[in-house]
Motif scaffolding. Structure first.
Motif, PDB file in Angstrom:
ATOM      1  N   UNK A   1    -149.883  94.609 -21.777  1.00  0.00           N
ATOM      2  CA  UNK A   1    -150.473  93.939 -20.193  1.00  0.00           C
ATOM      3  C   UNK A   1    -150.811  95.244 -19.713  1.00  0.00           C
ATOM      4  N   UNK A   2    -150.430  96.011 -19.810  1.00  0.00           N
ATOM      5  CA  UNK A   2    -150.642  97.278 -18.800  1.00  0.00           C
ATOM      6  C   UNK A   2    -151.365  98.094 -19.431  1.00  0.00           C
ATOM      7  N   UNK A   3    -151.421  98.349 -20.998  1.00  0.00           N
ATOM      8  CA  UNK A   3    -153.083  98.392 -21.625  1.00  0.00           C
ATOM      9  C   UNK A   3    -154.379  98.116 -21.440  1.00  0.00           C
ATOM     10  N   UNK A   4    -154.076  97.123 -21.033  1.00  0.00           N
ATOM     11  CA  UNK A   4    -154.975  95.865 -20.858  1.00  0.00           C
ATOM     12  C   UNK A   4    -155.732  96.221 -19.542  1.00  0.00           C
ATOM     13  N   UNK A   5    -154.990  96.155 -18.456  1.00  0.00           N
ATOM     14  CA  UNK A   5    -155.179  96.489 -17.024  1.00  0.00           C
ATOM     15  C   UNK A   5    -155.968  98.082 -17.018  1.00  0.00           C
ATOM     16  N   UNK A   6    -155.545  98.851 -17.932  1.00  0.00           N
ATOM     17  CA  UNK A   6    -155.732 100.628 -17.732  1.00  0.00           C
ATOM     18  C   UNK A   6    -157.064 100.390 -17.991  1.00  0.00           C
ATOM     19  N   UNK A   7    -157.033  99.408 -19.662  1.00  0.00           N
ATOM     20  CA  UNK A   7    -158.406  99.825 -20.045  1.00  0.00           C
ATOM     21  C   UNK A   7    -159.825  99.106 -19.344  1.00  0.00           C
ATOM     22  N   UNK A   8    -159.000  97.983 -18.621  1.00  0.00           N
ATOM     23  CA  UNK A   8    -160.450  97.402 -17.781  1.00  0.00           C
ATOM     24  C   UNK A   8    -160.804  98.378 -16.479  1.00  0.00           C
ATOM     25  N   UNK A   9    -159.790  98.846 -15.737  1.00  0.00           N
ATOM     26  CA  UNK A   9    -160.040  99.578 -14.784  1.00  0.00           C
ATOM     27  C   UNK A   9    -160.783 100.600 -15.163  1.00  0.00           C
TER      28      UNK A   9
ATOM     29  N   UNK B   1    -164.416  91.401 -16.550  1.00  0.00           N
ATOM     30  CA  UNK B   1    -162.963  91.503 -16.150  1.00  0.00           C
ATOM     31  C   UNK B   1    -162.554  89.798 -15.967  1.00  0.00           C
ATOM     32  N   UNK B   2    -163.026  88.885 -15.801  1.00  0.00           N
ATOM     33  CA  UNK B   2    -162.395  87.705 -15.466  1.00  0.00           C
ATOM     34  C   UNK B   2    -161.811  87.423 -16.549  1.00  0.00           C
ATOM     35  N   UNK B   3    -161.990  87.762 -18.029  1.00  0.00           N
ATOM     36  CA  UNK B   3    -161.508  87.258 -18.776  1.00  0.00           C
ATOM     37  C   UNK B   3    -160.438  87.786 -18.828  1.00  0.00           C
ATOM     38  N   UNK B   4    -160.058  89.473 -19.190  1.00  0.00           N
ATOM     39  CA  UNK B   4    -159.474  90.084 -19.515  1.00  0.00           C
ATOM     40  C   UNK B   4    -157.929  90.098 -18.529  1.00  0.00           C
ATOM     41  N   UNK B   5    -158.471  89.606 -17.526  1.00  0.00           N
ATOM     42  CA  UNK B   5    -157.278  88.651 -16.469  1.00  0.00           C
ATOM     43  C   UNK B   5    -156.991  87.633 -16.901  1.00  0.00           C
ATOM     44  N   UNK B   6    -157.145  86.711 -17.329  1.00  0.00           N
ATOM     45  CA  UNK B   6    -156.394  85.923 -18.202  1.00  0.00           C
ATOM     46  C   UNK B   6    -155.797  86.332 -19.409  1.00  0.00           C
ATOM     47  N   UNK B   7    -156.212  87.183 -20.061  1.00  0.00           N
ATOM     48  CA  UNK B   7    -155.101  87.473 -21.041  1.00  0.00           C
ATOM     49  C   UNK B   7    -154.614  88.130 -20.831  1.00  0.00           C
ATOM     50  N   UNK B   8    -154.446  88.883 -19.780  1.00  0.00           N
ATOM     51  CA  UNK B   8    -153.184  89.827 -19.310  1.00  0.00           C
ATOM     52  C   UNK B   8    -152.368  88.984 -18.413  1.00  0.00           C
ATOM     53  N   UNK B   9    -152.729  87.883 -17.526  1.00  0.00           N
ATOM     54  CA  UNK B   9    -151.729  86.872 -16.819  1.00  0.00           C
ATOM     55  C   UNK B   9    -151.353  86.419 -18.706  1.00  0.00           C
ATOM     56  N   UNK B  10    -151.588  85.771 -19.121  1.00  0.00           N
ATOM     57  CA  UNK B  10    -150.744  85.608 -20.391  1.00  0.00           C
ATOM     58  C   UNK B  10    -149.600  86.563 -21.188  1.00  0.00           C
ATOM     59  N   UNK B  11    -150.085  87.802 -21.237  1.00  0.00           N
ATOM     60  CA  UNK B  11    -149.255  88.585 -21.944  1.00  0.00           C
ATOM     61  C   UNK B  11    -147.819  89.060 -20.812  1.00  0.00           C
ATOM     62  N   UNK B  12    -148.203  88.372 -19.985  1.00  0.00           N
ATOM     63  CA  UNK B  12    -147.367  89.058 -18.312  1.00  0.00           C
ATOM     64  C   UNK B  12    -146.039  87.405 -18.677  1.00  0.00           C
ATOM     65  N   UNK B  13    -146.445  86.752 -19.081  1.00  0.00           N
ATOM     66  CA  UNK B  13    -145.579  85.352 -19.035  1.00  0.00           C
ATOM     67  C   UNK B  13    -145.298  85.529 -20.422  1.00  0.00           C
TER      68      UNK B  13
ATOM     69  N   UNK C   1    -160.592  99.828 -28.821  1.00  0.00           N
ATOM     70  CA  UNK C   1    -160.085  99.126 -29.655  1.00  0.00           C
ATOM     71  C   UNK C   1    -159.538  97.987 -29.011  1.00  0.00           C
ATOM     72  N   UNK C   2    -158.994  98.614 -27.706  1.00  0.00           N
ATOM     73  CA  UNK C   2    -159.143  96.663 -26.507  1.00  0.00           C
ATOM     74  C   UNK C   2    -159.576  96.377 -25.754  1.00  0.00           C
ATOM     75  N   UNK C   3    -160.805  97.188 -25.950  1.00  0.00           N
ATOM     76  CA  UNK C   3    -162.295  96.066 -25.494  1.00  0.00           C
ATOM     77  C   UNK C   3    -162.886  95.402 -26.922  1.00  0.00           C
ATOM     78  N   UNK C   4    -162.517  96.162 -27.876  1.00  0.00           N
ATOM     79  CA  UNK C   4    -162.686  94.860 -29.298  1.00  0.00           C
ATOM     80  C   UNK C   4    -161.896  94.591 -29.385  1.00  0.00           C
ATOM     81  N   UNK C   5    -160.408  94.040 -29.388  1.00  0.00           N
ATOM     82  CA  UNK C   5    -159.388  92.746 -29.123  1.00  0.00           C
ATOM     83  C   UNK C   5    -159.634  91.797 -27.449  1.00  0.00           C
ATOM     84  N   UNK C   6    -160.022  92.403 -27.061  1.00  0.00           N
ATOM     85  CA  UNK C   6    -161.033  92.178 -25.689  1.00  0.00           C
ATOM     86  C   UNK C   6    -162.555  90.446 -26.196  1.00  0.00           C
ATOM     87  N   UNK C   7    -162.991  91.606 -26.693  1.00  0.00           N
ATOM     88  CA  UNK C   7    -164.708  90.924 -27.520  1.00  0.00           C
ATOM     89  C   UNK C   7    -163.748  89.803 -28.657  1.00  0.00           C
ATOM     90  N   UNK C   8    -163.111  90.330 -29.449  1.00  0.00           N
ATOM     91  CA  UNK C   8    -162.935  89.777 -30.630  1.00  0.00           C
ATOM     92  C   UNK C   8    -162.222  88.455 -30.344  1.00  0.00           C
TER      93      UNK C   8
END
Length: 400
Positions: free
Chosen positions: A128-136, A109-121, A179-186
């Motif tokens: 970013x919303x796709x990652x937020x939704x998947x994590x939740x 979750x913490x690592x995903x939050x980091x990616x989300x912040x990057x995407x928003x910037x 696919x979103x979880x896989x992208x985060x893991x990669x």
């Protein structure tokens, strides 16, 4: 609680006859290593004191520096462990190593939050919303607030899949989450946060189902283009955006919405796709240029070409999403007006361009490039229904 110590790999002898010293972290029976960058001969290493000994006098300063580095690294690791313990949250030996490497978080979750912040910037609010939704959804379905990458294995992914199936989530909906979880893991593997040998997607295979037919014929597109929408300005705009998307190789609605005057250069369109950042540079066909001229005088480089996103809106992404919903509703009205059998959305223009291009003899590789797909496999999902029709027709022609 995790334990940490320095370990001298005396059986691994380097070219200079020294052996490396690594930091060893053990937690919940899992052992992980961190390179200290120091290597010494066996006779110069004290395993009890965890320091270099019996060194020549002329190397005193250098050895003191190395011993200080090793001691400091050991203390840093112990401090990280105490920090994790004080938070009273689950952590792994990999999390300790990640912190030593300077990575913010090795927890999912913490690592995903980091990616989300990057995407928003980067202005990629859709991603970013796709990652937020998947994590939740993922954490809710597995019943945890946080989880380490080590814990995400085949069995857990199957458990997650089962809960989604029970909730009547479609195969392609499940595929989206996976696919979103896989992208985060990669990404975590690339940053040294997750271990490649624990990668669960070698065993767990993501399933896809054929996408429903979303392509119109040329005749249907001509009907949409020529329909009289006098007195219906909202429908006329929806039709124009739809046709512009088609004229621009099935450009995604989000990209149509974000186009600015500066993207038009000498009759060509230069832009970066919102979803993938892929750069495009292609000639605008006359009908597309006519639509641009209808909505923009092309004077101010920073102006949006089409009146979809309000430049004064505090949240451009929400503004875009809202306008897209309205746009799709107006397309449905056009569909009813023309009595089209296919449900009309912004995405239909994309599928229609791909299918008509294929029917015109354009190779799948070229269509894939136009759509911005990373692989032809994705493009083939668009074309599956068309391929079946062509094969059926071909078979009828040669039937005796």
């Amino acid at each position: 609680m995790a334990s940490v110590k320095l370990y001298h790999f005396k059986n691994k002898v380097l070219k200079d006859e020294t052996s490396p010293v690594h930091l060893q972290v053990i937690h919940k029976r899992k052992r992980r290593w961190f390179s200290t960058g120091v290597s010494v001969k066996s006779e110069n290493w004290d395993p009890i004191e965890n320091q270099i000994i019996n060194y020549p006098k002329n190397e005193k300063k250098l050895v003191r520096k190395k011993n200080y580095h090793l001691k400091n690294l050991l203390m840093k690791a112990e401090g990280i462990i105490l920090e994790f313990e004080s938070l009273e949250k689950p952590y792994t030996a990999d999390d300790v190593i990640a912190k030593l490497k300077g990575v913010d978080a090795a927890l999912f979750a913490a690592f995903t939050d980091k990616i989300i912040e990057e995407l928003k910037k980067q202005g990629k609010d859709g991603n970013a919303n796709a990652y937020i939704n998947t994590k939740s959804v993922f954490l809710k379905k597995i019943g945890k607030k946080e989880i380490s990458f080590d814990e995400i294995d085949y069995r857990l992914l199957k458990k997650f899949e089962t809960t989604l199936v029970k909730d009547d989530v479609s195969i392609n909906g499940i595929s989206f989450y996976m696919r979103t979880i896989r992208a985060i893991y990669n990404r975590a593997i690339k940053e040294g946060v997750a271990r490649k040998e624990n990668y669960p997607f070698e065993e767990y295979k993501i399933k896809n189902s054929k996408t429903q037919k979303r392509a119109l014929t040329k005749e249907e597109l001509i009907k949409i283009r020529d329909v009289d929408l006098t007195g219906k300005p909202a429908q006329a705009k929806a039709r124009d955006y739809f046709m512009f998307s088609f004229y621009c190789m099935g450009m995604a609605f989000v990209d149509v919405a974000h186009l600015k005057v500066k993207n038009v250069v000498k009759g060509r369109l230069h832009y970066s796709r919102q979803k993938t950042s892929q750069l495009y540079n292609f000639e605008l066909v006359p009908p597309a240029m006519d639509l641009i001229s209808k909505y923009s005088d092309l004077k101010n480089p920073e102006d949006y070409i089409f009146p979809i996103i309000d430049p004064k809106h505090p949240d451009p992404y929400r503004c875009y999403r809202s306008r897209m919903q309205v746009n799709n509703y107006k397309l449905k009205e056009i569909q009813k007006l023309l009595k089209l059998s296919l449900s009309l959305t912004t995405y239909v223009a994309r599928h229609s361009w791909a299918t008509i291009a294929k029917r015109s003899g354009i190779p799948t590789a070229v269509i894939s490039e136009g759509l911005g797909h990373t692989t032809e496999k994705t493009t083939q999902i668009y074309l599956d229904s068309f391929e079946n029709e062509v094969l059926d027709a071909a078979n009828r022609l040669i039937t005796l």
